[in-house]
Design a protein around this motif. Structure first.
Motif, PDB file in Angstrom:
ATOM      1  N   LEU A 185       0.869  -1.172   0.000  1.00  0.00           N
ATOM      2  CA  LEU A 185       0.000   0.000   0.000  1.00  0.00           C
ATOM      3  C   LEU A 185       0.906   1.223   0.000  1.00  0.00           C
ATOM      4  CD1 LEU A 185      -2.830   1.269   0.136  1.00  0.00           C
ATOM      5  CD2 LEU A 185      -2.620   1.236   2.637  1.00  0.00           C
ATOM      6  N   LEU A 186       0.887   1.967  -1.097  1.00  0.00           N
ATOM      7  CA  LEU A 186       1.783   3.106  -1.285  1.00  0.00           C
ATOM      8  C   LEU A 186       0.957   4.380  -1.362  1.00  0.00           C
ATOM      9  CD1 LEU A 186       3.984   1.461  -4.056  1.00  0.00           C
ATOM     10  CD2 LEU A 186       4.368   1.448  -1.575  1.00  0.00           C
ATOM     11  N   GLY A 187       1.233   5.300  -0.468  1.00  0.00           N
ATOM     12  CA  GLY A 187       0.480   6.537  -0.420  1.00  0.00           C
ATOM     13  C   GLY A 187       0.785   7.461  -1.581  1.00  0.00           C
ATOM     14  N   ALA A 188       0.042   8.544  -1.670  1.00  0.00           N
ATOM     15  CA  ALA A 188       0.240   9.515  -2.742  1.00  0.00           C
ATOM     16  C   ALA A 188       1.646  10.077  -2.705  1.00  0.00           C
ATOM     17  CB  ALA A 188      -0.780  10.645  -2.600  1.00  0.00           C
ATOM     18  N   ASN A 189       2.289  10.099  -3.883  1.00  0.00           N
ATOM     19  CA  ASN A 189       3.605  10.714  -4.075  1.00  0.00           C
ATOM     20  C   ASN A 189       4.748   9.998  -3.376  1.00  0.00           C
ATOM     21  OD1 ASN A 189       2.478  12.937  -5.619  1.00  0.00           O
ATOM     22  ND2 ASN A 189       1.675  13.690  -3.667  1.00  0.00           N
ATOM     23  N   VAL A 190       4.546   8.762  -2.943  1.00  0.00           N
ATOM     24  CA  VAL A 190       5.644   7.983  -2.360  1.00  0.00           C
ATOM     25  C   VAL A 190       6.522   7.445  -3.494  1.00  0.00           C
ATOM     26  CG1 VAL A 190       6.262   5.957  -1.013  1.00  0.00           C
ATOM     27  CG2 VAL A 190       4.294   7.336  -0.342  1.00  0.00           C
ATOM     28  N   PRO A 191       7.796   7.822  -3.565  1.00  0.00           N
ATOM     29  CA  PRO A 191       8.672   7.283  -4.613  1.00  0.00           C
ATOM     30  C   PRO A 191       8.861   5.777  -4.433  1.00  0.00           C
ATOM     31  CG  PRO A 191       9.642   9.226  -3.563  1.00  0.00           C
ATOM     32  CD  PRO A 191       8.482   8.804  -2.717  1.00  0.00           C
ATOM     33  N   HIS A 192       8.769   5.023  -5.527  1.00  0.00           N
ATOM     34  CA  HIS A 192       8.903   3.575  -5.417  1.00  0.00           C
ATOM     35  C   HIS A 192       9.307   2.963  -6.749  1.00  0.00           C
ATOM     36  CE1 HIS A 192       4.764   4.373  -6.777  1.00  0.00           C
ATOM     37  NE2 HIS A 192       4.823   3.210  -7.416  1.00  0.00           N
ATOM     38  N   VAL A 193       9.840   1.756  -6.670  1.00  0.00           N
ATOM     39  CA  VAL A 193      10.167   0.985  -7.871  1.00  0.00           C
ATOM     40  C   VAL A 193      10.336  -0.471  -7.466  1.00  0.00           C
ATOM     41  CG1 VAL A 193      12.678   1.362  -7.672  1.00  0.00           C
ATOM     42  CG2 VAL A 193      11.688   0.821  -9.901  1.00  0.00           C
ATOM     43  N   LEU A 194       9.932  -1.371  -8.353  1.00  0.00           N
ATOM     44  CA  LEU A 194      10.140  -2.812  -8.193  1.00  0.00           C
ATOM     45  C   LEU A 194      11.172  -3.225  -9.238  1.00  0.00           C
ATOM     46  CD1 LEU A 194       6.396  -3.932  -7.920  1.00  0.00           C
ATOM     47  CD2 LEU A 194       8.005  -3.638  -6.031  1.00  0.00           C
ATOM     48  N   LEU A 195      12.413  -3.408  -8.807  1.00  0.00           N
ATOM     49  CA  LEU A 195      13.508  -3.735  -9.721  1.00  0.00           C
ATOM     50  C   LEU A 195      13.705  -5.243  -9.760  1.00  0.00           C
ATOM     51  CD1 LEU A 195      15.977  -0.938  -8.590  1.00  0.00           C
ATOM     52  CD2 LEU A 195      14.910  -1.100 -10.836  1.00  0.00           C
ATOM     53  N   ASN A 196      13.351  -5.856 -10.855  1.00  0.00           N
ATOM     54  CA  ASN A 196      13.483  -7.305 -10.958  1.00  0.00           C
ATOM     55  C   ASN A 196      14.939  -7.755 -10.978  1.00  0.00           C
ATOM     56  OD1 ASN A 196      10.633  -6.926 -12.687  1.00  0.00           O
ATOM     57  ND2 ASN A 196      10.706  -8.686 -11.316  1.00  0.00           N
ATOM     58  N   ASP A 197      15.159  -8.984 -10.541  1.00  0.00           N
ATOM     59  CA  ASP A 197      16.502  -9.572 -10.537  1.00  0.00           C
ATOM     60  C   ASP A 197      17.045  -9.689 -11.961  1.00  0.00           C
ATOM     61  OD1 ASP A 197      16.545  -9.842  -7.776  1.00  0.00           O
ATOM     62  OD2 ASP A 197      15.659 -11.845  -7.828  1.00  0.00           O
TER      63      ASP A 197
END
Length: 287
Positions: free
Chosen positions: A64-76
């Motif tokens: 659950l990521l709030g508004a404007n939270v920087p994020h990324v899912l970097l795959n192996d």
């Protein structure tokens, strides 16, 4: 350079958007958006960056990521090999808190959900590890009617609140986006470290990536991540070392050198500082 702000496609007659991501890998750029995001990862593994947190993501993580939270899912790396059979699947809801705001204001029964959404400014995660009633609802979302999808969204948020294992991810809460140039700098810094962690990276190197002097860069990084450069670099290196300890047959010394450490004693010290245990103990625990 593409802007860090990510535009989520809207649905004119809906208060939320349902998105199903499938493919060889997830979107690989650090980004943020004004919508709150609730995502179940069904397939896929790699490095998770949420705010100032660097960790591991795996199947059946619920984020659950709030508004404007920087994020990324970097795959192996395995996901990017030419003949790789690896793939990713994720189910997501995107919505703005103000769209559902009247519901929360007028319904005391949903006050706890409103509180959860405020906490989402830090990013939250529930590790399900295996299919359950909550994850099964997500997997049916594509065929559900809009009303049923809304019920899935609300019951999933309720499930996060009821779970004792729901964890806060970022020490920093994100509410309003700062200057775009700062987001671009932060994206460049993360991408450079995540690409070059196995090599020597000096403070001068990384400061030039952000187009700042070393002193100004240290202040910038502390402001946006609450970390020093050495802390951030070590967290990235140790996260990759954990993956290699779990998934490879290399020796601890080989893994240390592969993750950018020039001597084993420093690797052991930094690994314990980040994880709370020595590499050998970690290997025993996960092996």
């Amino acid at each position: 350079m593409k802007p860090l702000l990510f535009k989520v496609p809207t649905v004119d007659d809906r208060s939320f958007r349902v998105q199903i991501d499938t493919g060889a890998h997830f979107f690989q750029r650090l980004h943020f958006h004004p919508e709150i995001q609730l995502t179940l990862i069904k397939e896929g593994a790699g490095t998770l960056v949420v705010g100032d947190r660097i960790d591991r993501f795996q199947p059946y993580d619920l984020l659950l990521l709030g508004a404007n939270v920087p994020h990324v899912l970097l795959n192996d790396p395995a996901y990017f090999e030419v003949e790789s059979s690896q793939k990713v699947i994720a189910y997501s809801f995107f919505f703005k808190e103000e769209i559902l705001g009247d519901i929360f204001i007028k319904c005391p029964e949903l006050a706890h959900v409103a509180e959860l959404l405020r906490e989402a400014a830090h990013g939250l995660r529930l590790k399900c590890t295996a299919p359950n009633g909550l994850t099964e609802r997500f997997e049916k979302v594509e065929t559900q009617r809009p009303f049923e999808q809304l019920m899935t969204l609300l019951t999933s948020l309720d499930g996060l609140i009821l779970s004792q294992d729901c964890e806060r991810l970022s020490g920093t809460a994100y509410k309003q986006p700062s200057k775009p140039v700062d987001h671009r700098r932060l994206e460049n810094v993360f991408n450079f470290i995540l690409t070059n962690y196995a090599n020597e990276i000096t403070l001068e190197n990384i400061a030039s990536v952000a187009n700042l002097t070393p002193h100004a860069f240290c202040r910038f990084l502390r402001t946006h991540t609450r970390k020093t450069f050495s802390q951030l670099l070590n967290e990235v290196r140790v996260e990759h070392a954990c993956r290699l300890l779990r998934d490879s047959t290399h020796s601890i010394s080989q893994i240390a050198f592969a993750c950018g450490y020039s001597n084993l004693s420093n690797f052991n010290r930094q690994f314990k500082q980040v994880t709370g245990m020595a590499p050998r103990d970690y290997l025993k625990k996960t092996g």
